[in-house]
Write a protein that holds these residues in place. Sequence first.
Motif, PDB file in Angstrom:
ATOM      1  N   THR A  16       0.831  -1.210   0.000  1.00  0.00           N
ATOM      2  CA  THR A  16       0.000   0.000   0.000  1.00  0.00           C
ATOM      3  C   THR A  16       0.859   1.250   0.000  1.00  0.00           C
ATOM      4  O   THR A  16       0.581   2.222  -0.719  1.00  0.00           O
ATOM      5  N   LEU A  17       1.912   1.257   0.793  1.00  0.00           N
ATOM      6  CA  LEU A  17       2.830   2.400   0.824  1.00  0.00           C
ATOM      7  C   LEU A  17       3.399   2.667  -0.564  1.00  0.00           C
ATOM      8  O   LEU A  17       3.409   3.811  -1.038  1.00  0.00           O
ATOM      9  N   LEU A  18       3.852   1.632  -1.239  1.00  0.00           N
ATOM     10  CA  LEU A  18       4.438   1.808  -2.566  1.00  0.00           C
ATOM     11  C   LEU A  18       3.402   2.324  -3.562  1.00  0.00           C
ATOM     12  O   LEU A  18       3.689   3.227  -4.355  1.00  0.00           O
ATOM     13  N   SER A  19       2.199   1.769  -3.506  1.00  0.00           N
ATOM     14  CA  SER A  19       1.153   2.213  -4.424  1.00  0.00           C
ATOM     15  C   SER A  19       0.797   3.672  -4.166  1.00  0.00           C
ATOM     16  O   SER A  19       0.585   4.456  -5.101  1.00  0.00           O
ATOM     17  N   GLN A  20       0.726   4.050  -2.912  1.00  0.00           N
ATOM     18  CA  GLN A  20       0.425   5.438  -2.545  1.00  0.00           C
ATOM     19  C   GLN A  20       1.501   6.381  -3.083  1.00  0.00           C
ATOM     20  O   GLN A  20       1.193   7.443  -3.652  1.00  0.00           O
ATOM     21  N   MET A  21       2.763   6.006  -2.942  1.00  0.00           N
ATOM     22  CA  MET A  21       3.864   6.849  -3.393  1.00  0.00           C
ATOM     23  C   MET A  21       3.855   6.999  -4.913  1.00  0.00           C
ATOM     24  O   MET A  21       4.050   8.110  -5.438  1.00  0.00           O
ATOM     25  N   LEU A  22       3.626   5.901  -5.613  1.00  0.00           N
ATOM     26  CA  LEU A  22       3.592   5.971  -7.076  1.00  0.00           C
ATOM     27  C   LEU A  22       2.418   6.814  -7.550  1.00  0.00           C
ATOM     28  O   LEU A  22       2.563   7.654  -8.452  1.00  0.00           O
ATOM     29  N   ASP A  23       1.255   6.600  -6.951  1.00  0.00           N
ATOM     30  CA  ASP A  23       0.067   7.325  -7.376  1.00  0.00           C
ATOM     31  C   ASP A  23       0.226   8.827  -7.145  1.00  0.00           C
ATOM     32  O   ASP A  23      -0.172   9.633  -7.993  1.00  0.00           O
ATOM     33  N   ALA A  24       0.818   9.194  -6.013  1.00  0.00           N
ATOM     34  CA  ALA A  24       1.004  10.612  -5.693  1.00  0.00           C
ATOM     35  C   ALA A  24       2.065  11.260  -6.577  1.00  0.00           C
ATOM     36  O   ALA A  24       2.171  12.488  -6.620  1.00  0.00           O
ATOM     37  N   SER A  25       2.822  10.432  -7.289  1.00  0.00           N
ATOM     38  CA  SER A  25       3.933  10.940  -8.099  1.00  0.00           C
ATOM     39  C   SER A  25       3.662  10.847  -9.596  1.00  0.00           C
ATOM     40  O   SER A  25       4.584  10.960 -10.408  1.00  0.00           O
ATOM     41  N   GLY A  26       2.389  10.622  -9.957  1.00  0.00           N
ATOM     42  CA  GLY A  26       2.012  10.670 -11.361  1.00  0.00           C
ATOM     43  C   GLY A  26       1.876   9.344 -12.060  1.00  0.00           C
ATOM     44  O   GLY A  26       1.637   9.305 -13.273  1.00  0.00           O
ATOM     45  N   ILE A  27       2.019   8.251 -11.337  1.00  0.00           N
ATOM     46  CA  ILE A  27       1.786   6.919 -11.906  1.00  0.00           C
ATOM     47  C   ILE A  27       0.437   6.452 -11.377  1.00  0.00           C
ATOM     48  O   ILE A  27       0.305   6.102 -10.213  1.00  0.00           O
ATOM     49  N   GLY A  28      -0.573   6.482 -12.215  1.00  0.00           N
ATOM     50  CA  GLY A  28      -1.934   6.214 -11.754  1.00  0.00           C
ATOM     51  C   GLY A  28      -2.107   4.777 -11.271  1.00  0.00           C
ATOM     52  O   GLY A  28      -1.997   3.844 -12.056  1.00  0.00           O
ATOM     53  N   MET A  29      -2.407   4.632  -9.995  1.00  0.00           N
ATOM     54  CA  MET A  29      -2.532   3.294  -9.407  1.00  0.00           C
ATOM     55  C   MET A  29      -3.964   2.945  -9.021  1.00  0.00           C
ATOM     56  O   MET A  29      -4.235   1.797  -8.640  1.00  0.00           O
ATOM     57  N   ILE A  30      -4.869   3.906  -9.079  1.00  0.00           N
ATOM     58  CA  ILE A  30      -6.262   3.659  -8.710  1.00  0.00           C
ATOM     59  C   ILE A  30      -7.172   4.375  -9.709  1.00  0.00           C
ATOM     60  O   ILE A  30      -6.718   5.212 -10.483  1.00  0.00           O
ATOM     61  N   GLU A  31      -8.446   4.026  -9.665  1.00  0.00           N
ATOM     62  CA  GLU A  31      -9.429   4.758 -10.477  1.00  0.00           C
ATOM     63  C   GLU A  31      -9.795   6.050  -9.768  1.00  0.00           C
ATOM     64  O   GLU A  31     -10.150   6.025  -8.585  1.00  0.00           O
ATOM     65  N   GLY A  32      -9.691   7.149 -10.461  1.00  0.00           N
ATOM     66  CA  GLY A  32     -10.121   8.423  -9.896  1.00  0.00           C
ATOM     67  C   GLY A  32      -9.242   8.883  -8.752  1.00  0.00           C
ATOM     68  O   GLY A  32      -8.043   8.635  -8.708  1.00  0.00           O
ATOM     69  N   VAL A  33      -9.882   9.549  -7.790  1.00  0.00           N
ATOM     70  CA  VAL A  33      -9.177  10.108  -6.637  1.00  0.00           C
ATOM     71  C   VAL A  33      -9.854   9.606  -5.374  1.00  0.00           C
ATOM     72  O   VAL A  33     -11.076   9.610  -5.261  1.00  0.00           O
ATOM     73  N   ASP A  34      -9.064   9.144  -4.433  1.00  0.00           N
ATOM     74  CA  ASP A  34      -9.584   8.681  -3.145  1.00  0.00           C
ATOM     75  C   ASP A  34      -8.801   9.394  -2.055  1.00  0.00           C
ATOM     76  O   ASP A  34      -7.606   9.151  -1.879  1.00  0.00           O
ATOM     77  N   VAL A 194      11.755   3.757 -11.497  1.00  0.00           N
ATOM     78  CA  VAL A 194      10.572   4.319 -12.161  1.00  0.00           C
ATOM     79  C   VAL A 194      10.904   5.578 -12.973  1.00  0.00           C
ATOM     80  O   VAL A 194      10.046   6.090 -13.693  1.00  0.00           O
ATOM     81  N   GLY A 195      12.127   6.057 -12.843  1.00  0.00           N
ATOM     82  CA  GLY A 195      12.569   7.179 -13.663  1.00  0.00           C
ATOM     83  C   GLY A 195      11.946   8.512 -13.315  1.00  0.00           C
ATOM     84  O   GLY A 195      11.778   9.363 -14.200  1.00  0.00           O
ATOM     85  N   ARG A 196      11.634   8.705 -12.047  1.00  0.00           N
ATOM     86  CA  ARG A 196      11.060   9.982 -11.617  1.00  0.00           C
ATOM     87  C   ARG A 196      11.213  10.133 -10.110  1.00  0.00           C
ATOM     88  O   ARG A 196      11.317   9.125  -9.390  1.00  0.00           O
ATOM     89  N   PRO A 197      11.197  11.373  -9.601  1.00  0.00           N
ATOM     90  CA  PRO A 197      11.179  11.555  -8.146  1.00  0.00           C
ATOM     91  C   PRO A 197       9.842  11.097  -7.580  1.00  0.00           C
ATOM     92  O   PRO A 197       8.803  11.200  -8.248  1.00  0.00           O
ATOM     93  N   LEU A 198       9.857  10.569  -6.390  1.00  0.00           N
ATOM     94  CA  LEU A 198       8.649  10.068  -5.752  1.00  0.00           C
ATOM     95  C   LEU A 198       8.333  10.854  -4.490  1.00  0.00           C
ATOM     96  O   LEU A 198       9.245  11.241  -3.750  1.00  0.00           O
ATOM     97  N   GLN A 199       7.056  11.076  -4.269  1.00  0.00           N
ATOM     98  CA  GLN A 199       6.639  11.691  -3.016  1.00  0.00           C
ATOM     99  C   GLN A 199       6.959  10.733  -1.879  1.00  0.00           C
ATOM    100  O   GLN A 199       6.544   9.584  -1.897  1.00  0.00           O
ATOM    101  N   ASP A 200       7.691  11.219  -0.897  1.00  0.00           N
ATOM    102  CA  ASP A 200       8.113  10.374   0.214  1.00  0.00           C
ATOM    103  C   ASP A 200       6.993  10.284   1.249  1.00  0.00           C
ATOM    104  O   ASP A 200       6.789  11.188   2.039  1.00  0.00           O
ATOM    105  N   SER A 201       6.266   9.167   1.215  1.00  0.00           N
ATOM    106  CA  SER A 201       5.151   8.959   2.152  1.00  0.00           C
ATOM    107  C   SER A 201       5.523   7.997   3.271  1.00  0.00           C
ATOM    108  O   SER A 201       4.653   7.523   4.000  1.00  0.00           O
ATOM    109  N   ARG A 202       6.806   7.717   3.425  1.00  0.00           N
ATOM    110  CA  ARG A 202       7.227   6.753   4.441  1.00  0.00           C
ATOM    111  C   ARG A 202       6.984   7.274   5.850  1.00  0.00           C
ATOM    112  O   ARG A 202       7.175   8.449   6.134  1.00  0.00           O
ATOM    113  N   ARG A 203       6.567   6.379   6.707  1.00  0.00           N
ATOM    114  CA  ARG A 203       6.368   6.689   8.133  1.00  0.00           C
ATOM    115  C   ARG A 203       6.989   5.546   8.923  1.00  0.00           C
ATOM    116  O   ARG A 203       6.348   4.521   9.179  1.00  0.00           O
TER     117      ARG A 203
END
Length: 248
Positions: A16-34, A194-203
């Motif tokens: 989930t952490l990885l999917s969240q980071m990718l989605d927030a960084s422009g790699i669409g991982m879900i339908e729409g916005v949640d 992934v060839g791009r900077p990622l939003q760091d959502s790690r906790r």
Amino acid sequence: MTTVYTILGMHKSGTTLLSQMLDASGIGMIEGVDSRSYDQGNHFERLSTNGLNKRLLGCGEANSLRVITPYAAGPDHADRIAEARALASEIAAPGGDWGFKDPRSCLTHAFWAEALPDLRVICVYRSAASVRRHYTARKHLSVSRGARALRAWYLYNHGMLAAYDSTAPARRILLNYETLLTDDAELRRLQAFVGRPLQDSRRPALNRRSSAIGLRERIERAALRGFAGLDITALESRLAAALAAERG
């Protein structure tokens, strides 16, 4: 050209952490916005691909610890492949890189690799002891739940490692969840992949489960090894060796 990613890993292992980071960084991982958080039930899973996974496995909404049998091609395999490709075309139509995350993909990866030959895989694993503790934290649960969690850990990570081994090195990366949470070098390695900077959502505080192995778990591991041929410790060593080799 659109790049497609799948995140492979056992439940409660950082997918989930990885999917969240990718989605927030422009790699669409879900339908729409949640806008919901993980604690509010947002697991950053694409419903359409997850639905296909469930149909492939015939598991419905079964508890994840009981969904352990890999996909086997049946008479409708060609139709399922066509369905997956049509789904991918629909998702890719607006443009941009995209992906999907579903732990069940550890059991269906061969199908997805056939349907999407250029699929890139992000594999992540967490220590068996930590995953087991997540599933046994509530004391009212059956004593057999620890063994079921370890069995699922083995089968999911065995499938994930098989997917990793069968994927060309340029299209795969292997990560350890506990290390990723605290090591910036691992985040940089993922960003390079992934060839791009990622939003760091790690906790780091989220890594609440100890990786120490207690007596009950030792007994469960021995039983799984002796009666089912599932050697948890050996698989952990294989994962660690693959990770070390990739890091160089």
